[in-house]
Design an enzyme around this catalytic site. Structure first.
Site, PDB file in Angstrom:
ATOM      1  N   SER A 110       0.798  -1.386  -0.111  1.00 48.66           N
ATOM      2  CA  SER A 110      -0.007   0.084  -0.142  1.00 48.66           C
ATOM      3  C   SER A 110       0.806   1.255   0.082  1.00 48.66           C
ATOM      4  O   SER A 110       1.752   1.368   0.735  1.00 48.66           O
ATOM      5  CB  SER A 110      -1.043  -0.033   1.179  1.00 48.66           C
ATOM      6  OG  SER A 110      -1.747   1.201   0.997  1.00 48.66           O
ATOM      7  N   HIS A 114       2.482  12.138  -0.774  1.00 43.70           N
ATOM      8  CA  HIS A 114       2.041  13.527  -0.646  1.00 43.70           C
ATOM      9  C   HIS A 114       3.431  14.215  -0.768  1.00 43.70           C
ATOM     10  O   HIS A 114       4.435  14.278  -0.370  1.00 43.70           O
ATOM     11  CB  HIS A 114       1.675  13.937   0.648  1.00 43.70           C
ATOM     12  CG  HIS A 114       0.416  13.112   1.213  1.00 43.70           C
ATOM     13  ND1 HIS A 114      -0.881  13.481   0.625  1.00 43.70           N
ATOM     14  CD2 HIS A 114       0.308  12.108   2.135  1.00 43.70           C
ATOM     15  CE1 HIS A 114      -1.925  12.801   1.172  1.00 43.70           C
ATOM     16  NE2 HIS A 114      -1.074  11.853   2.018  1.00 43.70           N
ATOM     17  N   HIS A 124      -2.001   7.365  -4.854  1.00 37.87           N
ATOM     18  CA  HIS A 124      -2.103   6.183  -3.897  1.00 37.87           C
ATOM     19  C   HIS A 124      -2.192   5.052  -4.862  1.00 37.87           C
ATOM     20  O   HIS A 124      -2.747   5.183  -6.286  1.00 37.87           O
ATOM     21  CB  HIS A 124      -3.469   6.206  -3.357  1.00 37.87           C
ATOM     22  CG  HIS A 124      -4.288   4.955  -3.095  1.00 37.87           C
ATOM     23  ND1 HIS A 124      -5.114   4.387  -3.685  1.00 37.87           N
ATOM     24  CD2 HIS A 124      -3.903   4.414  -1.906  1.00 37.87           C
ATOM     25  CE1 HIS A 124      -5.517   3.057  -3.119  1.00 37.87           C
ATOM     26  NE2 HIS A 124      -4.859   3.025  -1.957  1.00 37.87           N
ATOM     27  N   THR A 127      -2.120  -3.023  -4.050  1.00 40.11           N
ATOM     28  CA  THR A 127      -2.384  -4.260  -4.778  1.00 40.11           C
ATOM     29  C   THR A 127      -2.194  -5.473  -3.406  1.00 40.11           C
ATOM     30  O   THR A 127      -1.502  -5.157  -2.544  1.00 40.11           O
ATOM     31  CB  THR A 127      -1.361  -4.667  -5.692  1.00 40.11           C
ATOM     32  OG1 THR A 127       0.004  -4.660  -5.156  1.00 40.11           O
ATOM     33  CG2 THR A 127      -1.448  -3.863  -6.916  1.00 40.11           C
ATOM     34  N   ARG A 128      -3.283  -6.594  -3.377  1.00 38.36           N
ATOM     35  CA  ARG A 128      -3.320  -7.350  -2.403  1.00 38.36           C
ATOM     36  C   ARG A 128      -4.061  -8.610  -2.799  1.00 38.36           C
ATOM     37  O   ARG A 128      -5.030  -8.538  -3.881  1.00 38.36           O
ATOM     38  CB  ARG A 128      -4.205  -6.608  -1.426  1.00 38.36           C
ATOM     39  CG  ARG A 128      -5.761  -6.412  -1.609  1.00 38.36           C
ATOM     40  CD  ARG A 128      -6.476  -5.574  -0.439  1.00 38.36           C
ATOM     41  NE  ARG A 128      -7.614  -5.162  -1.059  1.00 38.36           N
ATOM     42  CZ  ARG A 128      -7.884  -3.855  -1.830  1.00 38.36           C
ATOM     43  NH1 ARG A 128      -6.855  -3.329  -2.227  1.00 38.36           N
ATOM     44  NH2 ARG A 128      -9.083  -3.755  -2.205  1.00 38.36           N
ATOM     45  N   HIS A 188     -20.039  13.276   1.121  1.00 38.00           N
ATOM     46  CA  HIS A 188     -20.603  14.413   1.937  1.00 38.00           C
ATOM     47  C   HIS A 188     -19.933  15.713   1.488  1.00 38.00           C
ATOM     48  O   HIS A 188     -20.383  16.635   1.799  1.00 38.00           O
ATOM     49  CB  HIS A 188     -20.290  14.315   3.436  1.00 38.00           C
ATOM     50  CG  HIS A 188     -18.623  14.286   3.807  1.00 38.00           C
ATOM     51  ND1 HIS A 188     -18.121  13.093   3.692  1.00 38.00           N
ATOM     52  CD2 HIS A 188     -17.718  15.169   3.894  1.00 38.00           C
ATOM     53  CE1 HIS A 188     -16.612  13.317   3.935  1.00 38.00           C
ATOM     54  NE2 HIS A 188     -16.581  14.568   4.080  1.00 38.00           N
ATOM     55  N   GLY A 271      -6.461  -5.264  14.095  1.00 42.91           N
ATOM     56  CA  GLY A 271      -5.339  -5.225  14.826  1.00 42.91           C
ATOM     57  C   GLY A 271      -4.059  -4.929  14.424  1.00 42.91           C
ATOM     58  O   GLY A 271      -2.998  -5.002  15.122  1.00 42.91           O
ATOM     59  N   ASN A 273      -1.027  -2.600  13.168  1.00 43.43           N
ATOM     60  CA  ASN A 273      -0.014  -1.600  13.571  1.00 43.43           C
ATOM     61  C   ASN A 273      -0.845  -0.198  13.265  1.00 43.43           C
ATOM     62  O   ASN A 273      -0.827  -0.008  11.743  1.00 43.43           O
ATOM     63  CB  ASN A 273       1.371  -1.332  13.346  1.00 43.43           C
ATOM     64  CG  ASN A 273       2.048  -0.199  13.621  1.00 43.43           C
ATOM     65  OD1 ASN A 273       1.830   0.962  13.197  1.00 43.43           O
ATOM     66  ND2 ASN A 273       2.835  -0.636  14.765  1.00 43.43           N
TER      67      ASN A 273
END
Length: 288
Positions: A110, A114, A124, A127-128, A188, A271, A273
């Site tokens: 990931s 910036h 951004h 891949t997973r 929003h 859970g 980090n």
């Protein structure tokens, strides 16, 4: 003896790690070519662990460079049992067997960048691969988030992604571009967070090799899609108004990642980090 799926998971995790290594090297090389006389930025690499000995990864973050104000390139390989809320969300998505067996394994890379120069676009990429006892799938994509938009930059980014998609499915680019347009929309605010890209999830055509090949193509396309834009814009003069526009746009980016982003929610609920999960947040932002 390793099962076929064990071997496939090993291959996927190893490739994501390799992609992470190549991107880190390319970004540090870009820093060396960056404008100014300040020291070129370098990544700080921190091993991460998931709670309950459920794997971990590498958090790689660079701050205050010549080109990047903050960039993270994280790799992870995690496993364990999903918490009830994450399990319910997976079951609601129709993941086979998830209502009765909450075990999972996931690996991926990931990235969020910036930039120092407001003319250079934020970006951004992810891949997973995800596995449960009842299913496996791939997901990911890449999207461009400029605060100052250039039509030629947007065209180059999308053309590169289109070329990457075409060998794997005639309709992949159109489908996954439309998905990105929907997914990276901020209800929003009534607007997209950037100029789009591609996004896909739950990709399981029944052919693991084909789906893995496509996911590799998405990862391989990232540097050719983004690096020329960063290099072309990194030394352009900019004004205080340009910097102000950048900070306001970063506020928009932060809102999306904290409220809507699926990966942020999953990482925190399982859970992992927290610093690694929230690596995507900009170093400075502004709200008007």
């Amino acid at each position: 003896m390793r099962s076929l799926m064990d071997e496939q998971r090993r291959r996927a995790a190893a490739w994501f790690h390799e992609l992470r290594d190549r991107i880190v090297a390319a970004f540090e090389a870009l820093e060396d070519r960056g404008p100014g006389d300040s020291p070129a930025g370098r990544f700080t690499v921190t091993p991460t662990e998931r709670a309950d000995n459920g794997g971990g990864g590498l958090m790689s973050v660079m701050r205050g460079g010549r080109v990047f104000e903050k960039v993270g390139v994280n790799w992870s390989e995690v496993h364990g049992t999903l918490a009830s809320r994450a399990q319910a969300a997976m079951a609601a998505r129709g993941v086979p067997g998830m209502d009765s067996d909450p075990r999972f394994w996931a690996s991926g890379v990931s990235l969020v960048a910036h930039m120092q120069n407001p003319h250079a676009p934020a970006v951004h990429m992810n891949t997973r691969m995800f596995w449960t006892p009842g299913a496996w799938w791939f997901g990911g994509g890449s999207d461009l988030n400029p605060c100052l938009e250039y039509a030629e930059d947007t065209a180059h980014f999308h053309d590169t992604l289109r070329d990457a998609c075409l060998p794997h499915g005639a309709d992949y680019y159109d489908r996954f571009k439309a998905w990105a347009d929907e997914y990276f929309f901020i209800p929003h605010r009534g607007r997209a967070r950037g100029v789009g890209g591609i996004f896909y999830d739950d990709l399981n055509t029944g052919d693991w090799e084909a789906d893995f090949a496509f996911t590799r193509a998405v990862g391989e396309a990232f540097l050719p899609a983004f690096l020329p834009l960063a290099e072309a814009r990194m030394a352009e003069p900019f004004t205080d108004a340009d910097r102000d526009a950048q900070l306001v746009h970063r506020g928009l980016y932060a809102e999306y990642n904290l409220v809507y982003d699926r990966g942020t929610k999953f990482g925190l609920e399982t859970g992992h980090n927290a610093d690694a999960v929230l690596m995507s947040l900009p170093p400075l932002a502004k709200w008007v």
